[in-house]
Design a protein around this motif. Structure first.
Motif, PDB file in Angstrom:
ATOM      1  N   THR A   1       0.840  -1.195   0.000  1.00 31.09           N
ATOM      2  CA  THR A   1       0.000   0.000   0.000  1.00 31.09           C
ATOM      3  C   THR A   1       0.873   1.242   0.000  1.00 31.09           C
ATOM      4  O   THR A   1       1.815   1.357   0.779  1.00 31.09           O
ATOM      5  N   ARG A   2       0.536   2.180  -0.876  1.00 29.60           N
ATOM      6  CA  ARG A   2       1.329   3.402  -0.991  1.00 29.60           C
ATOM      7  C   ARG A   2       0.520   4.673  -0.744  1.00 29.60           C
ATOM      8  O   ARG A   2       1.108   5.757  -0.670  1.00 29.60           O
ATOM      9  N   ALA A   3      -0.794   4.575  -0.609  1.00 30.62           N
ATOM     10  CA  ALA A   3      -1.595   5.763  -0.324  1.00 30.62           C
ATOM     11  C   ALA A   3      -3.004   5.343   0.066  1.00 30.62           C
ATOM     12  O   ALA A   3      -3.460   4.241  -0.266  1.00 30.62           O
ATOM     13  N   ILE A   4      -3.672   6.227   0.774  1.00 36.67           N
ATOM     14  CA  ILE A   4      -5.094   6.087   1.093  1.00 36.67           C
ATOM     15  C   ILE A   4      -5.797   7.305   0.512  1.00 36.67           C
ATOM     16  O   ILE A   4      -5.307   8.430   0.624  1.00 36.67           O
ATOM     17  N   PHE A   5      -6.959   7.089  -0.125  1.00 30.37           N
ATOM     18  CA  PHE A   5      -7.612   8.154  -0.896  1.00 30.37           C
ATOM     19  C   PHE A   5      -9.093   8.242  -0.550  1.00 30.37           C
ATOM     20  O   PHE A   5      -9.802   7.228  -0.548  1.00 30.37           O
ATOM     21  N   GLY A   6      -9.566   9.447  -0.258  1.00 27.96           N
ATOM     22  CA  GLY A   6     -10.987   9.656   0.000  1.00 27.96           C
ATOM     23  C   GLY A   6     -11.409  11.066  -0.362  1.00 27.96           C
ATOM     24  O   GLY A   6     -10.569  11.930  -0.666  1.00 27.96           O
ATOM     25  N   GLU A   7     -12.725  11.313  -0.314  1.00 24.04           N
ATOM     26  CA  GLU A   7     -13.270  12.640  -0.584  1.00 24.04           C
ATOM     27  C   GLU A   7     -13.784  13.251   0.717  1.00 24.04           C
ATOM     28  O   GLU A   7     -14.505  12.593   1.467  1.00 24.04           O
ATOM     29  N   ALA A   8     -13.452  14.501   0.973  1.00 28.45           N
ATOM     30  CA  ALA A   8     -13.910  15.168   2.194  1.00 28.45           C
ATOM     31  C   ALA A   8     -15.432  15.206   2.233  1.00 28.45           C
ATOM     32  O   ALA A   8     -16.056  14.847   3.243  1.00 28.45           O
TER      33      ALA A   8
END
Length: 430
Positions: free
Chosen positions: A150-157
């Protein structure tokens, strides 16, 4: 005028990054419509190409109009630097590009814009990257999804389309435990309503096409770097911590410190991917940002009034607006988006798919378009358009099921918008 602690948001959205043009005294930032820039001499040219001096070489990389926009975005988000590019989708790839490699993965929220779901579930596979989609309300599931690759975690505010509000701090803590950056798409919230870096985000991405420009004229994207992540803490991010062959072994993090990600985004990302923002689009976006706070206050006020009206209407089965006390995300508003829950939400219409299509076709003030964040109120049936490429299960998980209509509330008179919805619902549902 970019010392953020000194000035308020309303001042910074007008002045940050901008100064009168030194050649003409022009008060508004000029559109520098040029491809290339004349070097002072051979040594100056060599220093620019060696990244030993900051300046302008070629407009695929840097442009004075775009540079003002980059400084303004970094200031408003509380970051150290920013890279602007051609669209929000380009910004997402630009953000991931220095972090990823074949066999590496990201953890992403199930509640994302449909185009992002497609980009992450399909397109990035062509780079050898993978994505695991997880319900970010289930923090244990997010933590369990992280692995050595895993190299990043991504979400929308504020998630598109449902307007769900993410607990940014809670997910940031998981990212910190894993030693990976948290990337937050702040398009629907804008830095006026939410500043993800203050909640622990490493990187912030925007589709500037939406609320930032605010007038539906141009596309643009941006990646803002917090400058707080230690890219050399481990060997996970060699693009930033290890020697770069294209620059004679230069190490970006060692050389540029907190600005490593920003310099890499320009010197490698824009150089090789070419996702350049044109100066005229940057100019339109700068003009839009000047009134961002004024518009967002009106957007939020209108959305709150209209969502409350819709919630009481018998023709509507559910309203997802987080600003409603009935929303499971209501308690997050004060913590994550203290100035309001945004102006994007969905409604579930009685009668399902056919009623949704009829509603969209019957509206007169609302425009039926594949966009959001305009001063004009916009509407779309996501399942048949923006989320059409997804399976029904994915649509439902993203908050865009067949019986759902997405509404982006504009800055018109709220009573006029309610009247338009009322007449269209009468035709669609009866």
């Amino acid at each position: 005028m970019t010392d953020e602690p000194t000035y308020g948001f309303d001042t910074l959205q007008i002045h940050a990054g901008a100064r009168p043009d030194p050649a003409t005294g022009a008060r508004q930032t000029p559109i520098y419509q040029t491809t290339a820039y004349v070097f002072r001499d051979a040594d100056h040219a060599a220093a620019l190409f060696n990244l030993q001096e900051v300046g302008f070489i070629y407009s695929r990389l840097t442009n004075p109009t775009v540079a003002v926009l980059q400084e303004r975005m970094a200031t408003l988000e509380g970051g150290v630097g920013a890279v602007c590019c051609s669209s929000g989708h380009a910004a997402q790839i630009m953000a991931l590009f220095p972090l990823m490699g074949p066999g590496k993965n990201i953890i992403a929220s199930t509640r994302l814009y449909g185009g992002t779901v497609t980009q992450f579930s399909q397109t990035i596979k062509r780079f050898g990257w993978e994505c695991k989609f997880v319900d970010f309300d289930d923090l244990d599931a997010v933590r369990a999804a992280v692995d050595d690759n895993t190299r990043a975690i991504f979400g929308e505010a504020i998630a598109n389309p449902g307007g769900y509000i993410m607990d940014v701090r809670a997910v940031a803590d998981i990212a910190d435990e894993a030693g990976v950056p948290l990337i937050i798409d702040n398009t629907s919230a804008t830095p006026y309503l939410c500043r993800p870096i203050e909640h622990g985000a490493t990187l912030v991405v925007h589709s500037m096409t939406k609320y930032l420009t605010g007038n539906g004229t141009v596309t643009g994207g941006c990646v803002i770097d917090s400058g707080k992540f230690d890219w050399s803490a481990n060997d996970k991010f060699p693009s930033l911590s290890q020697p770069e062959p294209a620059y004679h072994g230069l190490k970006f993090h060692e050389t540029f410190g907190a600005l490593a990600f920003t310099f890499h985004g320009i010197a490698i990302g824009l150089r090789d991917l070419g996702m350049t923002l044109n100066p005229q689009a940057a100019h339109y976006t700068l003009m839009g940002i000047e009134t961002l706070s004024l518009r967002m206050d009106r957007h939020v006020a209108n959305a709150s009034k209209i969502a409350k009206w819709l919630e009481q209407d018998d023709r509507i089965e559910a309203v997802t607006y987080a600003g409603l006390e009935s929303s499971p995300y209501y308690d997050r508003v004060a913590k994550v988006c203290p100035k309001g829950a945004g102006a994007l939400f969905t409604i579930e219409v009685k009668g399902g798919y056919e009623s949704c299509v009829k509603l969209v076709e019957s509206l007169e003030i609302f425009s039926h378009v594949a966009n959001l964040g305009d001063t004009r109120s916009l509407v779309i049936h996501s399942a048949s358009t923006t989320h059409r490429q997804l399976s029904e299960a994915q649509q439902v998980a993203a908050g865009a099921g067949p019986n759902v209509v997405r509404i982006s509330i504009g800055t018109e008179d709220a009573d006029d918008l309610i009247a338009d919805l009322d007449q269209a619902l009468s035709k669609a549902v009866g």
